[in-house]
Design a protein around this motif. Structure first.
Motif, PDB file in Angstrom:
ATOM      1  N   GLY A  34      51.542  36.097  33.179  1.00 41.05           N
ATOM      2  CA  GLY A  34      50.745  36.158  34.264  1.00 41.05           C
ATOM      3  C   GLY A  34      50.418  37.742  34.830  1.00 41.05           C
ATOM      4  O   GLY A  34      49.369  38.086  35.190  1.00 41.05           O
ATOM      5  N   ILE A  35      51.526  38.538  34.852  1.00 41.58           N
ATOM      6  CA  ILE A  35      51.603  39.854  35.036  1.00 41.58           C
ATOM      7  C   ILE A  35      50.631  40.777  34.196  1.00 41.58           C
ATOM      8  O   ILE A  35      49.620  41.551  34.386  1.00 41.58           O
ATOM      9  N   VAL A  36      50.806  40.189  32.799  1.00 40.55           N
ATOM     10  CA  VAL A  36      50.157  40.804  31.662  1.00 40.55           C
ATOM     11  C   VAL A  36      48.610  40.836  31.940  1.00 40.55           C
ATOM     12  O   VAL A  36      47.836  41.648  31.888  1.00 40.55           O
ATOM     13  N   PHE A  37      48.302  39.310  32.043  1.00 35.57           N
ATOM     14  CA  PHE A  37      47.003  38.844  32.206  1.00 35.57           C
ATOM     15  C   PHE A  37      46.127  39.291  33.446  1.00 35.57           C
ATOM     16  O   PHE A  37      45.115  39.723  33.618  1.00 35.57           O
ATOM     17  N   GLY A  38      47.149  39.396  34.417  1.00 37.88           N
ATOM     18  CA  GLY A  38      46.662  39.798  35.785  1.00 37.88           C
ATOM     19  C   GLY A  38      46.162  41.270  35.945  1.00 37.88           C
ATOM     20  O   GLY A  38      45.162  41.884  36.588  1.00 37.88           O
ATOM     21  N   THR A  39      46.906  42.176  35.055  1.00 38.06           N
ATOM     22  CA  THR A  39      46.838  43.333  35.037  1.00 38.06           C
ATOM     23  C   THR A  39      45.315  43.874  34.245  1.00 38.06           C
ATOM     24  O   THR A  39      44.661  44.743  34.685  1.00 38.06           O
ATOM     25  N   VAL A  40      45.274  43.266  33.213  1.00 33.98           N
ATOM     26  CA  VAL A  40      43.898  43.177  32.468  1.00 33.98           C
ATOM     27  C   VAL A  40      42.693  42.775  33.343  1.00 33.98           C
ATOM     28  O   VAL A  40      41.755  43.384  33.670  1.00 33.98           O
ATOM     29  N   LEU A  41      42.868  41.552  34.360  1.00 34.53           N
ATOM     30  CA  LEU A  41      42.080  41.216  35.186  1.00 34.53           C
ATOM     31  C   LEU A  41      41.646  42.225  36.287  1.00 34.53           C
ATOM     32  O   LEU A  41      40.680  42.496  36.639  1.00 34.53           O
ATOM     33  N   ALA A  42      42.589  43.086  36.706  1.00 35.12           N
ATOM     34  CA  ALA A  42      42.543  43.917  37.491  1.00 35.12           C
ATOM     35  C   ALA A  42      41.620  45.262  37.315  1.00 35.12           C
ATOM     36  O   ALA A  42      41.050  45.917  38.016  1.00 35.12           O
ATOM     37  N   MET A  43      42.139  45.584  35.897  1.00 36.47           N
ATOM     38  CA  MET A  43      41.363  46.591  35.217  1.00 36.47           C
ATOM     39  C   MET A  43      39.906  46.279  34.958  1.00 36.47           C
ATOM     40  O   MET A  43      38.900  47.196  35.257  1.00 36.47           O
ATOM     41  N   MET A  44      39.439  44.989  34.658  1.00 37.00           N
ATOM     42  CA  MET A  44      38.258  44.470  34.721  1.00 37.00           C
ATOM     43  C   MET A  44      37.599  44.532  36.056  1.00 37.00           C
ATOM     44  O   MET A  44      36.258  44.764  36.112  1.00 37.00           O
ATOM     45  N   GLY A  57      35.936  38.852  38.940  1.00 32.80           N
ATOM     46  CA  GLY A  57      36.164  38.367  40.157  1.00 32.80           C
ATOM     47  C   GLY A  57      35.802  37.001  40.441  1.00 32.80           C
ATOM     48  O   GLY A  57      36.356  36.325  41.296  1.00 32.80           O
ATOM     49  N   ALA A  58      35.020  36.382  39.521  1.00 32.74           N
ATOM     50  CA  ALA A  58      34.594  34.952  39.706  1.00 32.74           C
ATOM     51  C   ALA A  58      35.904  34.024  39.172  1.00 32.74           C
ATOM     52  O   ALA A  58      36.383  33.090  39.888  1.00 32.74           O
ATOM     53  N   TYR A  59      36.692  34.475  38.296  1.00 35.08           N
ATOM     54  CA  TYR A  59      37.852  33.883  37.900  1.00 35.08           C
ATOM     55  C   TYR A  59      38.967  33.886  38.885  1.00 35.08           C
ATOM     56  O   TYR A  59      39.287  32.861  39.282  1.00 35.08           O
ATOM     57  N   VAL A  60      38.998  35.091  39.473  1.00 34.54           N
ATOM     58  CA  VAL A  60      40.078  35.324  40.477  1.00 34.54           C
ATOM     59  C   VAL A  60      39.809  34.304  41.672  1.00 34.54           C
ATOM     60  O   VAL A  60      40.460  33.594  42.133  1.00 34.54           O
ATOM     61  N   ASN A  61      38.653  34.356  42.106  1.00 32.57           N
ATOM     62  CA  ASN A  61      38.102  33.868  43.357  1.00 32.57           C
ATOM     63  C   ASN A  61      38.340  32.150  43.035  1.00 32.57           C
ATOM     64  O   ASN A  61      38.640  31.388  43.949  1.00 32.57           O
ATOM     65  N   LEU A  62      37.754  31.663  41.833  1.00 32.32           N
ATOM     66  CA  LEU A  62      37.651  30.228  41.522  1.00 32.32           C
ATOM     67  C   LEU A  62      39.240  29.878  41.492  1.00 32.32           C
ATOM     68  O   LEU A  62      39.813  28.886  42.121  1.00 32.32           O
ATOM     69  N   MET A  63      40.349  30.508  40.898  1.00 40.66           N
ATOM     70  CA  MET A  63      41.587  30.143  40.749  1.00 40.66           C
ATOM     71  C   MET A  63      42.333  30.136  42.134  1.00 40.66           C
ATOM     72  O   MET A  63      43.164  29.131  42.605  1.00 40.66           O
ATOM     73  N   ARG A  64      42.089  31.212  42.910  1.00 43.08           N
ATOM     74  CA  ARG A  64      42.583  31.147  44.412  1.00 43.08           C
ATOM     75  C   ARG A  64      41.984  30.046  45.336  1.00 43.08           C
ATOM     76  O   ARG A  64      42.317  30.076  46.450  1.00 43.08           O
ATOM     77  N   PHE A 108      46.650  30.580  36.389  1.00 40.87           N
ATOM     78  CA  PHE A 108      46.734  30.502  37.886  1.00 40.87           C
ATOM     79  C   PHE A 108      47.316  31.560  38.379  1.00 40.87           C
ATOM     80  O   PHE A 108      46.684  32.193  39.449  1.00 40.87           O
ATOM     81  N   GLU A 109      48.354  31.984  38.063  1.00 38.08           N
ATOM     82  CA  GLU A 109      49.509  33.194  38.872  1.00 38.08           C
ATOM     83  C   GLU A 109      48.565  34.501  38.500  1.00 38.08           C
ATOM     84  O   GLU A 109      48.964  35.605  39.228  1.00 38.08           O
ATOM     85  N   ALA A 110      48.212  34.545  37.374  1.00 42.24           N
ATOM     86  CA  ALA A 110      47.406  35.737  37.021  1.00 42.24           C
ATOM     87  C   ALA A 110      46.310  36.370  38.051  1.00 42.24           C
ATOM     88  O   ALA A 110      46.090  37.274  38.063  1.00 42.24           O
ATOM     89  N   ALA A 111      45.560  35.235  38.793  1.00 38.60           N
ATOM     90  CA  ALA A 111      44.679  35.647  39.710  1.00 38.60           C
ATOM     91  C   ALA A 111      45.272  35.959  40.904  1.00 38.60           C
ATOM     92  O   ALA A 111      44.794  37.437  41.545  1.00 38.60           O
ATOM     93  N   TYR A 112      46.554  35.941  41.211  1.00 39.56           N
ATOM     94  CA  TYR A 112      47.307  36.572  42.523  1.00 39.56           C
ATOM     95  C   TYR A 112      48.019  38.053  41.840  1.00 39.56           C
ATOM     96  O   TYR A 112      47.705  39.044  42.723  1.00 39.56           O
ATOM     97  N   TYR A 113      48.389  37.934  40.716  1.00 41.53           N
ATOM     98  CA  TYR A 113      48.989  39.381  40.186  1.00 41.53           C
ATOM     99  C   TYR A 113      47.756  40.274  40.222  1.00 41.53           C
ATOM    100  O   TYR A 113      48.081  41.559  40.029  1.00 41.53           O
ATOM    101  N   CYS A 114      46.633  39.805  39.786  1.00 41.06           N
ATOM    102  CA  CYS A 114      45.576  40.721  39.664  1.00 41.06           C
ATOM    103  C   CYS A 114      45.325  41.568  40.876  1.00 41.06           C
ATOM    104  O   CYS A 114      45.031  42.829  40.838  1.00 41.06           O
ATOM    105  N   GLU A 115      45.110  40.643  41.862  1.00 38.37           N
ATOM    106  CA  GLU A 115      45.008  41.526  43.303  1.00 38.37           C
ATOM    107  C   GLU A 115      45.975  42.335  43.482  1.00 38.37           C
ATOM    108  O   GLU A 115      46.028  43.447  44.311  1.00 38.37           O
ATOM    109  N   ILE A 116      47.305  42.046  43.263  1.00 39.53           N
ATOM    110  CA  ILE A 116      48.275  42.752  43.535  1.00 39.53           C
ATOM    111  C   ILE A 116      48.366  44.197  42.861  1.00 39.53           C
ATOM    112  O   ILE A 116      48.459  45.276  43.077  1.00 39.53           O
TER     113      ILE A 116
END
Length: 228
Positions: A34-44, A57-64, A108-116
């Protein structure tokens, strides 16, 4: 009905041989993924490309926005068919409860790790990015060598807090029949006809683990604040 401590002793094997192993393994692997994928999402999400940022952003908002138990059901029933489509198999691939849960919690957790991690990246002074460019580093080298290490250190307490929440959320895998820690307590309660005692012990165990980890995170947060 009296509280029988013998129930706890006889249930010990159920909890730590199967249930606890499943829960801790799932939590650890889902955290890393989740942290690895979330970091990639954060950079995206921080990308100047609107399409890339919008997709992340759409992926993160969908999962959350979707209850976790629904996501667990979706992945449990869809992953075998997706795997069959990838390998071009006429029959659904047998994934199993563990791997289905691992994929679910990682995504699922990648969406939350992304925002962090996004907040952590934005907390690093912009001047350090320009300093990296001045030293001849490109964007990816600057992110990997300068920005991400500081972002990870700054947000480490929050990342660990989210991991504690992840540990608690793993109890939802009962919905797909996985033998996690809570399922171990349930089986012990049924086998020894002491459901009240075993569920009470389950609550105590979850509380002790989560409270202890929260105290460690609090101490870590104070130490990081002193270093900064």
């Amino acid at each position: 009905m009296g509280f029988d401590f013998d129930v706890i002793q006889r249930s010990w094997g159920y909890l730590f041989r199967d249930g606890m192993t499943f829960t801790l393994t799932l939590t650890a692997l889902a955290m890393v993924g989740g942290i690895v994928f979330g970091t990639v999402l954060a950079m995206m999400r921080l990308s100047s490309n609107r399409v890339v940022a919008g997709a992340a952003g759409a992926y993160v908002n969908l999962m959350r926005s979707i209850p976790l138990v629904l996501v667990i059901f979706w992945f449990f029933f869809l992953v075998p068919y997706i795997g069959a489509w990838v390998v071009r198999s006429p029959e659904p691939i047998k994934v199993g409860a563990f791997y289905s849960a691992l994929i679910t919690f990682t995504m699922f957790e990648a969406a939350y790790y992304c925002e962090i991690m996004r907040a952590g990246i934005q907390s690093v002074a912009r001047g350090q990015v320009w300093a990296g460019y001045a030293l001849g580093l490109n964007y990816w080298m600057t992110m990997c060598k300068i920005v991400l290490p500081q972002a990870f250190r700054n947000m480490l307490p929050v990342l660990l807090t989210q991991t504690i929440i992840l540990f608690q959320d793993t109890s939802l895998v009962y919905a797909i029949g996985a033998y996690d820690l809570l399922k171990g307590f349930e089986v012990a309660g049924k086998n020894f006809n002491r459901p009240v005692e075993t569920y009470l012990v389950a609550a105590v165990v979850y509380f002790i683990i989560c409270f202890s980890l929260s105290m460690l995170v609090r101490r870590l947060q104070k130490r990081i604040a002193i270093i900064r």
